[in-house]
Write an enzyme that holds these catalytic residues in place. Structure first.
Site, PDB file in Angstrom:
ATOM      1  N   ARG A  20      -3.643  -3.025  -2.018  1.00 47.78           N
ATOM      2  CA  ARG A  20      -4.414  -3.917  -2.892  1.00 47.78           C
ATOM      3  C   ARG A  20      -4.295  -3.495  -4.346  1.00 47.78           C
ATOM      4  NH1 ARG A  20     -10.189  -3.694  -0.664  1.00 47.78           N
ATOM      5  NH2 ARG A  20      -9.448  -1.590  -0.332  1.00 47.78           N
ATOM      6  N   ASN A  38      -8.355  -7.066   1.651  1.00 51.80           N
ATOM      7  CA  ASN A  38      -8.033  -6.702   3.021  1.00 51.80           C
ATOM      8  C   ASN A  38      -8.691  -7.701   3.950  1.00 51.80           C
ATOM      9  OD1 ASN A  38      -6.561  -4.383   2.436  1.00 51.80           O
ATOM     10  ND2 ASN A  38      -8.298  -3.021   2.690  1.00 51.80           N
TER      11      ASN A  38
END
Length: 93
Positions: A20, A38
């Site tokens: 990320r 996520n």
């Protein structure tokens, strides 16, 4: 400037490996707007919006990601452009 948007899903060893954070850095460097998070199923998903060439470059880079990642698949679908500003990391969903 023609703006496009994509919903992207990245599959593999992509959680717990800075994917990320890498996505935020990469998208911002390419001038893209959107977000990344996520998923509870272990995947990473993102919305990326910007110039088509920049999105294509992002998708190409997403196959590698950060050094600790192992990417098995990157899929994307065209979505409607929305009023996104900047690129952020969102909580897991």
């Amino acid at each position: 400037m023609q703006v496009s948007a994509r919903h992207v899903r990245i599959v593999g060893k992509v959680q717990g490996v800075f994917y990320r954070g890498w996505t935020v850095q990469t998208a911002r460097a390419l001038g893209l707007a959107g977000w990344v998070r996520n998923r509870l199923d272990g995947d990473v998903e993102a919305i990326v919006q910007g110039k088509e060439a920049d999105i294509a470059r992002f998708l190409e880079l997403a196959w590698t990601g950060p050094p600790a990642a192992r990417v098995d698949d990157v899929s994307d679908k065209v979505i409607e452009v929305s009023d996104l500003r900047g690129f952020e990391q969102r909580p897991t969903l």
